[in-house]
Scaffold this active site. Structure first.
Site, PDB file in Angstrom:
ATOM      1  N   ALA A 143      39.740  33.260  80.843  1.00 52.76           N
ATOM      2  CA  ALA A 143      39.400  33.292  82.270  1.00 52.76           C
ATOM      3  C   ALA A 143      39.557  31.892  82.832  1.00 52.76           C
ATOM      4  O   ALA A 143      38.767  31.001  82.531  1.00 52.76           O
ATOM      5  CB  ALA A 143      37.971  33.782  82.457  1.00 52.76           C
ATOM      6  N   LEU A 177      35.296  34.074  78.555  1.00 51.80           N
ATOM      7  CA  LEU A 177      34.787  33.878  79.913  1.00 51.80           C
ATOM      8  C   LEU A 177      33.668  32.841  79.951  1.00 51.80           C
ATOM      9  O   LEU A 177      33.239  32.439  81.031  1.00 51.80           O
ATOM     10  CB  LEU A 177      34.236  35.211  80.478  1.00 51.80           C
ATOM     11  N   GLY A 203      27.612  37.336  82.160  1.00 48.98           N
ATOM     12  CA  GLY A 203      27.766  36.820  83.523  1.00 48.98           C
ATOM     13  C   GLY A 203      28.252  37.909  84.468  1.00 48.98           C
ATOM     14  O   GLY A 203      28.333  39.083  84.099  1.00 48.98           O
ATOM     15  N   TYR A 237      35.782  20.676  87.433  1.00 51.43           N
ATOM     16  CA  TYR A 237      35.934  22.073  87.009  1.00 51.43           C
ATOM     17  C   TYR A 237      37.416  22.443  86.905  1.00 51.43           C
ATOM     18  O   TYR A 237      37.863  22.987  85.896  1.00 51.43           O
ATOM     19  CB  TYR A 237      35.216  22.992  87.996  1.00 51.43           C
ATOM     20  N   LYS A 282      39.343  23.449  83.439  1.00 52.56           N
ATOM     21  CA  LYS A 282      40.058  24.716  83.264  1.00 52.56           C
ATOM     22  C   LYS A 282      41.551  24.478  83.023  1.00 52.56           C
ATOM     23  O   LYS A 282      42.207  25.226  82.300  1.00 52.56           O
ATOM     24  CB  LYS A 282      39.830  25.623  84.469  1.00 52.56           C
TER      25      LYS A 282
END
Ligand code: UDP
Length: 319
Positions: free
Chosen positions: A114, A73, A10, A146, A150
């Site tokens: 991350a 990540l 990415g 999201y 996380k």
């Protein structure tokens, strides 16, 4: 060092791969995506990419066993995914992290996770301190899936840390630079970029007074490498970002000026860009003391310079 980077194909991962290779390390990337952003690294000794999902436990296990240090990540990122595919966001970001941590725990490997400034949600306590509260909206609004995924990944990381696993959590603030998303896709800088280069209007959502602290990728990568090495970072959540706060309206006019473009800047309602499930965050600025003290890193590239470099790179690609 042998460094495993999940999601290493990415945007951030490709730059991080370069940085570790430049230090003479061996880098293995585990990523489902195309190798377009790391193809130039294939010729270098010490680099390999395994094209597979982080959710493939057998492959993950073998690669974690090989590595000295693991960067996790791999994640589903980007507002269009939060509002378009929340199931995928939650599954990959939570289950993938649990699998990485469990494998690292079995093999005693340090993990750098991350995470994201999105976990603070729309907290009014700007600048965001790492130990500050998070303020999120309803689970009926997909945007928050999201941040939630996380935050769960962070909780898992700290749970494993308490069991003895060395873990560092990094919260990135709107990192940008060459190789960011495909033009017209993903984040605001690439969306504006496509519009700029075609001379179309830049679509500022709302009144453009919402702010972000855009962080140039080289600054983010320097701090990320340090997080893999610094013993003091273990067990910590650390903001990775610039203190230079800018409104989206200012970002748009700055990009027009730097690109020498004739694009006008227009203001559009959020429904014009995202169908539903989207709420904006009014201000986002990091507290950077930990980044400075624990990682010895600070954001050095001013926004104007970083944007100029990024515009130049995208212009070259589109020629
Ligand atoms: N934005 C905008 N126009 C666009 C896309 C995004 O004005 O075409 C705004 C968006 O509303 C937000 C900011 O740019 O305030 C940053 O959006 P992005 O999706 O890049 O990331 P976020 O920081 O919201 O996760």
């Amino acid at each position: 060092m042998k460094v495993l980077i999940t999601g290493g194909a990415g945007f951030l991962g490709s730059h991080l791969s370069e940085a570790w290779l430049a230090r003479g390390s061996q880098v293995t990337v585990l990523d489902l995506a195309s190798d377009a952003k790391v193809r130039h690294l294939r010729a270098q000794g010490g680099f390999r990419m395994i094209r597979e999902s982080v959710l493939n436990r057998d492959i993950l296990e073998g690669l974690v066993a090989w590595a000295d240090l693991v960067y996790h990540l791999a994640a589903v990122v980007g507002v269009e995914h939060y509002v378009g595919d929340p199931y995928q966001v939650l599954t990959v970001n939570i289950n993938g992290t649990q699998d990485v941590l469990a494998a690292a725990f079995r093999h005693g490997r340090k993990v750098v996770l991350a995470s994201t400034s999105e976990v603070y949600g729309r907290s009014p306590a700007v600048p965001f301190d790492e130990d500050g509260d998070r303020v999120l909206g309803s689970t009926r609004v997909d945007r928050w899936c999201y941040a939630t995924s996380k935050a769960a990944a962070e909780h898992l990381s700290f749970a494993f840390w308490r069991m003895g696993l060395p873990v560092v959590v990094l919260r990135y603030f709107n990192v940008y630079g060459p190789r960011l998303d495909q033009m017209d896709r993903g984040r605001v800088v690439t969306i504006f970029m496509g519009q700029l280069l075609r001379g179309e209007p830049l679509t500022v959502i709302g009144d453009g007074s919402q702010t972000r602290s855009f962080t140039y990728v080289d600054d983010a990568v320097r701090a990320t490498v340090a997080a893999g090495l610094a013993p003091a970072a273990v067990g910590q959540a650390i903001n990775i970002g610039s203190e230079e706060e800018v409104s989206i309206a200012t970002l748009a006019s700055m990009m027009v000026r730097l690109a020498g473009s004739a694009s006008p800047v227009i203001f559009v309602p959020k429904e014009a860009v995202y169908d539903r499930g989207y709420e904006d965050i009014p201000r986002r600025v990091p507290a950077v003391r930990r980044m400075r003290e624990l990682l010895g890193a600070r954001a050095e590239i001013p926004l104007e310079e970083g944007l100029a470099r990024t515009i130049e790179w995208f212009k070259r690609q589109s020629r």
